[in-house]
Every structure is written in structure tokens, then in C-alpha cells.
Design a protein around this motif. Structure first.
Motif, PDB file in Angstrom:
ATOM      1  N   GLU A  10       0.807  -1.224   0.000  1.00 15.74           N
ATOM      2  CA  GLU A  10       0.000   0.000   0.000  1.00 15.74           C
ATOM      3  C   GLU A  10       0.842   1.278   0.000  1.00 15.74           C
ATOM      4  OE1 GLU A  10      -2.791  -0.107   3.199  1.00 15.74           O
ATOM      5  OE2 GLU A  10      -4.012  -1.680   2.300  1.00 15.74           O
ATOM      6  N   SER A  11       2.103   1.181  -0.424  1.00 16.69           N
ATOM      7  CA  SER A  11       2.936   2.381  -0.504  1.00 16.69           C
ATOM      8  C   SER A  11       2.534   3.254  -1.686  1.00 16.69           C
ATOM      9  CB  SER A  11       4.414   1.996  -0.631  1.00 16.69           C
ATOM     10  OG  SER A  11       4.850   1.308   0.505  1.00 16.69           O
ATOM     11  N   TYR A  12       2.111   2.620  -2.786  1.00 18.50           N
ATOM     12  CA  TYR A  12       1.750   3.356  -3.996  1.00 18.50           C
ATOM     13  C   TYR A  12       0.470   2.777  -4.580  1.00 18.50           C
ATOM     14  CZ  TYR A  12       6.792   4.264  -3.632  1.00 18.50           C
ATOM     15  OH  TYR A  12       8.033   4.571  -3.173  1.00 18.50           O
ATOM     16  N   PHE A  13      -0.185   3.608  -5.387  1.00 18.58           N
ATOM     17  CA  PHE A  13      -1.234   3.102  -6.265  1.00 18.58           C
ATOM     18  C   PHE A  13      -1.092   3.792  -7.614  1.00 18.58           C
ATOM     19  CE2 PHE A  13      -3.406   6.671  -4.148  1.00 18.58           C
ATOM     20  CZ  PHE A  13      -3.984   7.340  -5.223  1.00 18.58           C
ATOM     21  N   ALA A  14      -1.683   3.210  -8.640  1.00 20.00           N
ATOM     22  CA  ALA A  14      -1.497   3.700 -10.002  1.00 20.00           C
ATOM     23  C   ALA A  14      -2.834   3.854 -10.704  1.00 20.00           C
ATOM     24  CB  ALA A  14      -0.593   2.754 -10.787  1.00 20.00           C
ATOM     25  N   ARG A  15      -2.884   4.827 -11.606  1.00 24.00           N
ATOM     26  CA  ARG A  15      -4.047   5.056 -12.476  1.00 24.00           C
ATOM     27  C   ARG A  15      -3.565   5.216 -13.906  1.00 24.00           C
ATOM     28  NH1 ARG A  15      -7.092   9.403 -12.283  1.00 24.00           N
ATOM     29  NH2 ARG A  15      -8.992   8.270 -12.797  1.00 24.00           N
ATOM     30  N   GLY A  16      -4.379   4.743 -14.836  1.00 27.15           N
ATOM     31  CA  GLY A  16      -4.037   4.884 -16.235  1.00 27.15           C
ATOM     32  C   GLY A  16      -4.454   6.234 -16.783  1.00 27.15           C
ATOM     33  N   ALA A  17      -3.674   6.768 -17.712  1.00 32.31           N
ATOM     34  CA  ALA A  17      -3.975   8.001 -18.419  1.00 32.31           C
ATOM     35  C   ALA A  17      -3.531   7.816 -19.863  1.00 32.31           C
ATOM     36  CB  ALA A  17      -3.277   9.191 -17.774  1.00 32.31           C
ATOM     37  N   THR A  18      -3.759   8.822 -20.695  1.00 34.19           N
ATOM     38  CA  THR A  18      -3.395   8.707 -22.108  1.00 34.19           C
ATOM     39  C   THR A  18      -1.890   8.574 -22.254  1.00 34.19           C
ATOM     40  OG1 THR A  18      -5.295  10.078 -22.690  1.00 34.19           O
ATOM     41  CG2 THR A  18      -3.583   9.794 -24.367  1.00 34.19           C
ATOM     42  N   ASN A  19      -1.463   7.435 -22.790  1.00 38.41           N
ATOM     43  CA  ASN A  19      -0.046   7.155 -23.082  1.00 38.41           C
ATOM     44  C   ASN A  19       0.852   7.185 -21.839  1.00 38.41           C
ATOM     45  OD1 ASN A  19      -0.596   6.894 -25.845  1.00 38.41           O
ATOM     46  ND2 ASN A  19      -0.331   9.082 -26.188  1.00 38.41           N
ATOM     47  N   GLU A  20       0.275   6.947 -20.656  1.00 36.44           N
ATOM     48  CA  GLU A  20       1.108   6.902 -19.468  1.00 36.44           C
ATOM     49  C   GLU A  20       0.375   6.221 -18.318  1.00 36.44           C
ATOM     50  OE1 GLU A  20       2.001  10.966 -18.474  1.00 36.44           O
ATOM     51  OE2 GLU A  20       0.196  11.192 -17.253  1.00 36.44           O
ATOM     52  N   VAL A  21       1.145   5.798 -17.320  1.00 33.71           N
ATOM     53  CA  VAL A  21       0.622   5.274 -16.063  1.00 33.71           C
ATOM     54  C   VAL A  21       1.122   6.189 -14.957  1.00 33.71           C
ATOM     55  CG1 VAL A  21       0.591   3.338 -14.459  1.00 33.71           C
ATOM     56  CG2 VAL A  21       0.556   2.902 -16.917  1.00 33.71           C
ATOM     57  N   GLN A  22       0.199   6.743 -14.187  1.00 33.50           N
ATOM     58  CA  GLN A  22       0.545   7.687 -13.129  1.00 33.50           C
ATOM     59  C   GLN A  22       0.682   6.952 -11.797  1.00 33.50           C
ATOM     60  OE1 GLN A  22      -2.584  10.601 -13.219  1.00 33.50           O
ATOM     61  NE2 GLN A  22      -2.016  11.400 -15.237  1.00 33.50           N
ATOM     62  N   ILE A  23       1.831   7.145 -11.128  1.00 34.91           N
ATOM     63  CA  ILE A  23       2.105   6.521  -9.846  1.00 34.91           C
ATOM     64  C   ILE A  23       1.914   7.569  -8.751  1.00 34.91           C
ATOM     65  CG2 ILE A  23       3.723   5.140  -8.513  1.00 34.91           C
ATOM     66  CD1 ILE A  23       2.897   3.929 -11.216  1.00 34.91           C
ATOM     67  N   GLN A  24       1.086   7.250  -7.740  1.00 35.93           N
ATOM     68  CA  GLN A  24       0.811   8.190  -6.661  1.00 35.93           C
ATOM     69  C   GLN A  24       1.264   7.613  -5.323  1.00 35.93           C
ATOM     70  OE1 GLN A  24      -3.324   9.547  -8.782  1.00 35.93           O
ATOM     71  NE2 GLN A  24      -2.819  10.556  -6.877  1.00 35.93           N
ATOM     72  N   ASP A  25       1.756   8.507  -4.474  1.00 36.07           N
ATOM     73  CA  ASP A  25       2.317   8.120  -3.181  1.00 36.07           C
ATOM     74  C   ASP A  25       1.195   8.032  -2.142  1.00 36.07           C
ATOM     75  OD1 ASP A  25       3.819   7.625  -1.003  1.00 36.07           O
ATOM     76  OD2 ASP A  25       4.934   9.522  -1.016  1.00 36.07           O
ATOM     77  N   ALA A  26       0.873   6.808  -1.689  1.00 39.56           N
ATOM     78  CA  ALA A  26      -0.190   6.620  -0.706  1.00 39.56           C
ATOM     79  C   ALA A  26       0.282   6.880   0.719  1.00 39.56           C
ATOM     80  CB  ALA A  26      -0.757   5.205  -0.806  1.00 39.56           C
TER      81      ALA A  26
END
Length: 580
Positions: free
Chosen positions: A138-154
Motif C-alpha cells: 500500500e505504498s503506492y497506487f497507479a491510475r491509467g492516463a493517455t499514453n502513461e501510467v501515473q504513480i501516486q504516493d499513498a
């Protein structure tokens, strides 16, 4: 220390029920539910149980039944927990507002389970794959976007974006299990370029750790082993261009995150892939594949064949939590059996009837298997059955409408694996009482009544009513005109006389059967086709000859076509002279 007890929850038209598993099967009154419940979900670590009401979402401690928090939400459709149960995601349908360009509807919300605090929100229009994807810790989670994957700090209070993994054309991705989180990204075919799968570190190095390219892939599923060191990529197409399957084409690819090995998993029988499952030890996997009756094959961690199970109509495979027992089954329209195998000896332990079963799930203790018939798959005979892996039915729950059922996730280590399989418990329900014979379909209004004589098999009719081979039967066959008895034995007895006029009235004449259709000879049809094709070619040759006469310049193929005229006329003469 008391022995742990598994927990089972199910939702029916009468409400939600939480109860213990074997051996007591006792209902737990600590969980109080009132009003309509749409769905429920356990957290992956088994610490929370949440269910959805039309006007709120409630989160309970799964162990005690104590209410932890209530989320004031309406119209929630989906809920999902993070891997360790710290957060709960909720999703409702996206609503376009007048100021959607500047202030879009935030329909994906993330909450803290312990106190119901809202942590962040997003706009997610698609229901399929709506949730964010978490790492195991649970340190990070990710979401898809156009031509990229965004990594967010949980770990931060604001959930900041700390990395953007640029992947041109990415349509789907997955995050691995295990201590080292890896992103698996799928890029479909485009403009003649092959599809590909690429593996990336979640933070740091932007270069792919491993990748594989292939054709005939429009979508993909990622199946990671428990350690996260290898992944199986299950690809599909909507249309099978080879024509072998109505449901499209499927393939399976094997990749190691180290980048030192990848391959296509070679399957020995043509047809679709039905099910894929890794062993809990992360060293082997099983694939069910091929046209029915399908094959089930055990592979090692290098995708080499270890064992082939007997062929049978099946489409599902699953290991028990300890990896000791394997269930291979056929559900849905197959109405097959659940076959259980001992992994150590690869010998079959038992066969369990699975008539109309739509799903099954292993109990966390690894000793019991739950099978269920749910309402969305079948409107009748909804029930839950709990089987010991020796084939003994230990408990059964029936319901008019069964919507969902699930075990509470608990570590398999709470029930240490034995060197020898445990013996069968005392039988509580005879298996013979639940197996219904498959017979002729009867509409609901006719069930429980005697079968009308008109619908009985001819062999079961009385001798006097059974039609004879010469057609002179005294019995009446439904759908046929009444027979005439004027020329048969006893025909004069059926004649009636008009008392007033004395005229004899005969039974109405039986209509003559319609003449049989004139079925043309197949050989004659083939002959007519050949004559038609030859005449078509001769007509084209005449058109070419007219062009030659007018002085037009012709291609070499047209000149060669004219040279075949004599042969075509000879073939036409032979065909017209044949008698078929």
C-alpha cells in the motif's frame, strides 16, 4: 490458543447472513443488517466487511461485527478494499454536470476504513476496471492516463503523483504482487505493428525490464505468481481469423521480470483457453484449454509440461490455499463434475457433482470447497454447498434467490498443512439427495402432474393405441387427420344414418397427403454449375475478341484467356452430352 474458525457471508433476497464455517456452521448475530443491501465485500486481509445500502456504505470489523464507520453515499455500485484493508474505494455512475469541463463529477472516492475519512477523489467514467491499482504494501497506487501510467504516493497525506511511466499506446496495465512491485503494460496492435507487453519498475528506471511482442491480441489479462517474479499474459481477440473458434482467438505468454526468459506457452490441443491458475508456491501453474472435452496441463516455472490430466468437459481450475489439492471442474452449460487431485501423487481424490454450479471457492483452511448456484446465472435451485476434499457434503444452504457468497480471507498459515490429508468428517447430507436426474423439460404449469397420453413415447402407449407399421391404427395420433374406416374392418359400424331422410352420412374424407417435394439430383446440380461457369468464361472471351478486332491493346493474361477457348468448348460439349 483457540482453533481459528472460517467465516462465510452470503446475500439473498431475505438479506445478508454471516456465519461460521465447519464444524459448527453457526450464524453470527453480531452483524446486524437492516434494509436493502446491494452488494458486500471483504478486505483482502480479512479485517473488514463492508456492504452497500441505497443511501450509505457501512464498514464492520469482520472479527467482532462492530460497526467501524458509515459513509454517507448514495447510488454506490462498486466497492473495493486496498490489499491491507487500510482504504476503501467506492464508485458510482458518472453524471455529466453543466460545468463538467471545469468541475467534473468525482465519482471514484477513496476512504480510510478506520474512521471514514475521505482521502482523495477522481473522475472515472468507465465501470470496467474502475478502481486504482495498489502495491501489496500500500505504498503506492497507479491510475491509467493517455499514453502513461501515473504513480501516486499513498504514504503522503495528499497522495501526490511521484512518477509518470510513459508508454505510447497503452490500453491496460497491472501491478504485480510481491515485495518488488512491477508494472505490466499491454499495448495492442496498431497500423501493422505487433502488440506487446512491457514490464517496468514502478519508480526509477524508465527502461522496460522485459518485453515481448506478438500478433493477434486485442486485450490482455495479467496473472502474476504470488512472489511477483513471473507473469502469464492471457491475450484475446474478438474474432478468430483462422475460423477455429466462434469466440475469438486466445493465447498465453510467459515472462520473467528479470528479463532473462520469455516464451509462448505451447498448448497441445487447438481451441480457446478457459482458465489459468498459479500454484501458491509460485513454481508451477495449470492451464485448462482446447475444444471440449478440454485438456488440463501442469507446467513448471519455465513453462515446460509436467503432467497432463485426463480430458473432460471443464473450464475451471484452482489450487487450495496450501497448494496440496487441485480442483478441475466444468461449470455453466457444461454441468460437469468437480474433480479433486492430490498434487503430491497427482492421483484423483474424488469427483463431486456440479450440476448447474456457477462458481466455487476454497475455504481458507484448505479442507473445504464451496460450490454455489447464484441467481444471476440460474433462477431456480439457488444454494450453497460445502464439500470436504474427500467428496463428503458437510453443509447445504438453500435460498429462493442467492446473489453473492464469499469466504472471509484468512491466512492459510492459521491451519498448518498436514503431511497426510485429513480423513473425511461425519456425513451430514447424503450426496444422492442433491443430484437431480436430467429429464425432459416441463413448463412450470405442468410440473408435478401426470404426462398427457398424447405426449408419451410410443413405446409406452397401450398396445391398442400403438400405431401399426402399416398405418391402420385405431388410435388417434395428435396432429394427423382422423383416419377413414370405410374400407377397413368394422368400417360399416361407424356409418351413421339420417333418421329423417334415410341418407347415409359418411365420415369426412381424409385429405390426401401433400406430394413429396421434387428434390433435385446433387450430380445434376453440380453439372449445371459447371455449365454456367464455362458459359460465363466463353462470354468473357467473346468480349476480348471484339477488343482485338477493334485494335485495342490487351494484357498478356487476356491473350492467354483467349487461347483456352477451344478447351472450354470441348468441356462444354462433353458436359451437355452427359446423362445424369
Amino acid at each position: 490458543m483457540s482453533k481459528p474458525i472460517p467465516q462465510l457471508t452470503y446475500l439473498t433476497n431475505e438479506g445478508i447472513t454471516v456465519q461460521n464455517g465447519a464444524p459448527s456452521f453457526e450464524k453470527l448475530d453480531a452483524f446486524k443488517a437492516e434494509g436493502e443491501i446491494r452488494t458486500f465485500k471483504y478486505s483482502p486481509d480479512g479485517s473488514w466487511l463492508a456492504w452497500v445500502h441505497p443511501d450509505c456504505v457501512k464498514i464492520y470489523h469482520a472479527e467482532t461485527g462492530e460497526l467501524a464507520s458509515t459513509l454517507p453515499l448514495k447510488s454506490v455500485i462498486g466497492i473495493e478494499f486496498s490489499p491491507r484493508g487500510t482504504f476503501l474505494s467506492t464508485w458510482e455512475r458518472y453524471v455529466k454536470t453543466p460545468d463538467a469541463d471545469t468541475n467534473p463529477h468525482k465519482n471514484l472516492l477513496i476512504w480510510k476504513c478506520a474512521d471514514g475519512t475521505q482521502m482523495t477523489s477522481f473522475t472515472e467514467k468507465k465501470q470496467s476496471g474502475w478502481n486504482v491499482k495498489w502495491t501489496d504494501d500500500e505504498s503506492y497506487f497507479a491510475r491509467g492516463a493517455t499514453n502513461e501510467v501515473q504513480i501516486q504516493d499513498a504514504k503522503s497525506a495528499t497522495f501526490n503523483i511521484i512518477n509518470r511511466v510513459k508508454i505510447e499506446g497503452v490500453t491496460d496495465f497491472s501491478i504485480s504482487t510481491g515485495k518488488r512491485p512491477i508494472i505490466g503494460a499491454f499495448i495492442p496492435e496498431k497500423n501493422g505493428a505487433p502488440a506487446s507487453v512491457r514490464l517496468y519498475d514502478i519508480v526509477g528506471n524508465p527502461t522496460p525490464l522485459a518485453q515481448k511482442t506478438f500478433f493477434r491480441a486485442e486485450s490482455a489479462e495479467f496473472h502474476w505468481n504470488k512472489l511477483g517474479t513471473h507473469v502469464l499474459v492471457f491475450t484475446r481477440t474478438d474474432v478468430d481469423k483462422t475460423g477455429q473458434s466462434y469466440y475469438g482467438e486466445t493465447n498465453l505468454y510467459f515472462l520473467a521480470i528479470a528479463g532473462n526468459y520469455d516464451c509462448k506457452v505451447e498448448l497441445s490441443k487447438p481451441g480457446p483457453i478457459h482458465s489459468v491458475c498459479w500454484s501458491p508456491n509460485s513454481k508451477e501453474f495449470i492451464v485448462v484449454y482446447g475444444s471440449m472435452p478440454s485438456k488440463a496441463t501442469l507446467f513448471d516455472h519455465r513453462a515446460s509440461v509436467l503432467h497432463d490430466f485426463p480430458t473432460a468437459p471443464r473450464n475451471f481450475v484452482s489450487y487450495n490455499p496450501h497448494g496440496r489439492v487441485i480442483c478441475v471442474a466444468g461449470f455453466g452449460s457444461l454441468s460437469s463434475e468437480m474433480e479433486l487431485y492430490d498434487r503430491q501423487t497427482l492421483k484423483k481424490l474424488c469427483s463431486i457433482p456440479a450440476l448447474n454450479t456457477s462458481s466455487c471457492e476454497w475455504c481458507p483452511d484448505g479442507r473445504y470447497l464451496m460450490s454455489a448456484i447464484v441467481y444471476r446465472k440460474l433462477k431456480v435451485d439457488n444454494c450453497i454447498r460445502l464439500w470436504h476434499y474427500t467428496g463428503v457434503l458437510t453443509h447445504q444452504i438453500t435460498a429462493k434467490e442467492l446473489y453473492e457468497v464469499a469466504w472471509r480471507p484468512q491466512p492459510a498459515s492459521l491451519w498448518p498443512e498436514r503431511s497426510a490429508l485429513s480423513p473425511a468428517p461425519a456425513v451430514s447430507i447424503p450426496v444422492a439427495t442433491i443430484v437431480k436426474p436430467v429429464g425432459v423439460y416441463r413448463p412450470p404449469g405442468a410440473r408435478g402432474t401426470a404426462t398427457p397420453a398424447a405426449f408419451l413415447n410410443r413405446d409406452s402407449l397401450p398396445a391398442a393405441d400403438t400405431p401399426r407399421s402399416n398405418g391402420s391404427s385405431n388410435g388417434y395420433i395428435p396432429g394427423m387427420a382422423p383416419p377413414s374406416d370405410g374400407g377397413g374392418k368394422g368400417g360399416n359400424k361407424n356409418k351413421k344414418k339420417n333418421r329423417k331422410g334415410g341418407e347415409e352420412i359418411l365420415p369426412p374424407p381424409v385429405a390426401a397427403p401433400p406430394p413429396l417435394p421434387n428434390i433435385p439430383n446433387p450430380a445434376h446440380i453440380e453439372k449445371e454449375k459447371k455449365i454456367k461457369n464455362i458459359n460465363k468464361k466463353l462470354k468473357a472471351i467473346e468480349e476480348i475478341k471484339q477488343k482485338i478486332a477493334s485494335g485495342e491493346k490487351l494484357e498478356l493474361t487476356q491473350v492467354k484467356k483467349v487461347e483456352t477457348e477451344a478447351g472450354l468448348r470441348k468441356e462444354l460439349q462433353d458436359l451437355e452430352g452427359q446423362n445424369v
